[in-house]
Design an enzyme around this catalytic site. Structure first.
Site, short mmCIF file in Angstrom:
data_model
loop_
_atom_site.label_atom_id
_atom_site.label_comp_id
_atom_site.label_asym_id
_atom_site.label_seq_id
_atom_site.Cartn_x
_atom_site.Cartn_y
_atom_site.Cartn_z
N LYS A 128 9.07 12.33 2.21
CA LYS A 128 9.14 10.76 2.97
C LYS A 128 10.72 10.60 3.31
CE LYS A 128 6.70 7.67 1.20
NZ LYS A 128 6.43 6.13 0.46
N CYS A 136 4.10 0.08 7.45
CA CYS A 136 4.27 -1.07 6.50
C CYS A 136 4.86 -2.05 7.09
CB CYS A 136 4.59 -0.64 4.88
SG CYS A 136 6.26 -0.41 4.77
N THR A 174 3.70 5.79 -3.16
CA THR A 174 5.06 6.03 -3.78
C THR A 174 5.89 4.98 -3.43
OG1 THR A 174 5.82 7.49 -2.26
CG2 THR A 174 4.55 8.44 -4.37
N ARG A 175 6.99 4.43 -4.23
CA ARG A 175 8.04 3.60 -4.12
C ARG A 175 9.12 4.42 -5.06
NH1 ARG A 175 4.78 1.81 -1.09
NH2 ARG A 175 4.45 -0.23 -0.47
N HIS A 209 0.91 -1.32 0.07
CA HIS A 209 -0.11 -0.05 -0.08
C HIS A 209 0.91 1.15 0.12
CE1 HIS A 209 0.97 -0.85 4.20
NE2 HIS A 209 0.70 0.48 4.42
N HIS A 254 15.65 1.95 6.91
CA HIS A 254 15.32 0.67 5.98
C HIS A 254 15.44 -0.64 6.95
CE1 HIS A 254 14.57 -1.58 2.37
NE2 HIS A 254 15.75 -2.19 2.73
N LYS A 268 9.39 -2.45 -6.92
CA LYS A 268 10.13 -1.96 -8.16
C LYS A 268 10.39 -3.28 -9.06
CE LYS A 268 13.77 -0.50 -5.96
NZ LYS A 268 13.70 -1.48 -4.99
#
Length: 394
Positions: free
Chosen positions: A273, A323, A54-55, A51, A277, A356
């Protein structure tokens, strides 16, 4: 609960309607395979890993096999844009930052150069001139992957699912899988029905091992809850698209153990954003519960990073969303057949960087389910590499 009749056996059932499972189903339906896509939550939902708006997309990887896979991914993303008549990608470039001698930083640069990806190494003065909102520290350097940019994630997921249905596929959402019986015909029982298929693809993200338990396999997967943070610009627009601010990825900057990445402000006006990670391990069915013990404190790590490297942002997050990552020990994917059941395929462990690559992941899982040998080398993605980590669930 009625089972299907023998005449209604699907060619393939895909469990999990995130981006990986949806792309798998999309490719299967384009190959005229009768396919059922099962999703435990009503669509759309924000419980998994696909969801959000953007990525980042990029060819910049220290592992050349990802760089090579991304070449075809860009073609497949463009094909999806044409088929859906929807803009899914904006080219911004990706600014990669890191200590000059950092091995991962250096190998990523070499991979871009060796694969002839348009890129540019920047000296400190050039960085200051082109990106005045970025402040590197002594001994750090940067380069740009010019091909990189932003994927519109929620639009992409919707486009893939809509085309899957257009090509004849069936989606059943709000149906949780409660049992899988292997065999030449696989039987899948959900909370609402019983379905059969000649092959099964499990692309269930954080819930993969819960489904694998009945199939005698436990993979070395770690489920993490990630804080997705948005930070306010002190001067609105200074880190936005009109200022040509790129996506960025920092390799172990400010002594951080994991990557820090960011995207130009898009979701919320005046916010950018910036995320760490990594996160804290959780049970995916208990992600909303407060952790019993303090875990990773990524917000202070990000605040300190922003104060030093992005001083044009307020150093406290304005919005925090969440997420899930499902990580493997080496953070490479699992794309393979079940060791005991050749018609059951597993796609898992996308480790926070799989979106991606989903067009290629879906293509590979589709080909495996059809008994074909994919074109790319699957050695980095085999289950066998974790032989010492595997646990029997029987």
């Amino acid at each position: 609960m009625a089972a299907q009749s023998g005449s209604s056996v699907y060619d393939c059932i895909v469990i999990g309607a995130g981006i990986q499972g949806s792309f798998t189903a999309y490719h299967l339906s384009k190959h005229k395979r009768r396919t059922l896509l099962l999703e435990q939550f009503p669509l759309p939902h924000s419980r998994g890993s696909s969801h959000g708006q953007t990525r980042i997309t990029r060819k910049a990887y220290p592992q050349e096999f990802y760089t090579k896979m991304m070449a075809e991914c860009y073609q497949l993303w463009a094909e999806l844009e044409t088929e859906s008549n929807t803009t899914l990608y904006r080219q911004t470039g990706l600014l990669l930052l890191g200590p000059e001698e950092n091995p991962e930083f250096c190998s990523t640069w070499r991979s871009l150069v060796q694969n002839q990806v348009p890129c540019q190494y920047l000296m400190a003065q050039e960085i200051q001139q082109r990106f005045p909102g970025v402040c590197l520290q002594p001994g750090e350097a940067a380069f740009i992957d010019h091909t990189a940019g932003v994927l519109y994630a929620d639009k992409a997921l919707r486009a893939v699912q809509d085309l899957f249905c257009h090509f004849g596929g069936t989606i059943r959402d709000g149906e949780k899988v409660v049992d899988i019986k292997p065999g030449s015909v696989v039987t899948v029982t959900t909370t609402s029905g019983i379905y059969q298929a000649k092959s099964l693809v499990v692309a269930a993200g954080p819930w993969t091992n819960k489904l694998m338990a009945s199939l005698g396999l436990q993979l070395p997967l770690q489920t993490l809850k990630i804080n997705v943070c948005y930070w306010k610009e002190k001067v609105p627009g200074s880190y936005g698209v009109p200022q040509n601010f790129p996506c960025f990825l920092g390799f172990h900057l400010n002594k951080a153990q994991h990557h820090i990445y960011g995207l130009p402000s898009k979701e919320y006006p005046g916010l950018i954003k910036v995320c760490y990670h990594h996160g804290n391990e959780v049970d995916p069915d208990e992600r909303d519960r407060e952790a019993k013990t303090p875990g990773l404190q990524e917000i202070p790590i990000l605040s300190d990073f922003i104060s030093k490297y992005l001083p044009g942002l307020e150093a406290e997050p304005a919005v925090i969303e969440h997420c899930m990552y499902t990580n493997t020990p080496d953070e490479n994917f699992i794309l393979d057949r079940h060791p005991s059941f050749q018609n059951i395929i597993v796609g898992a462990g996308f480790s926070g960087h799989g979106f991606k690559l989903s067009p290629m992941v879906g293509k590979i899982l589709c080909e495996l389910s059809m008994g074909k040998a994919p074109d790319c080398d699957l050695q980095p993605f085999r289950i066998q590499r974790f032989q010492n980590h595997l646990k029997s669930a029987l």
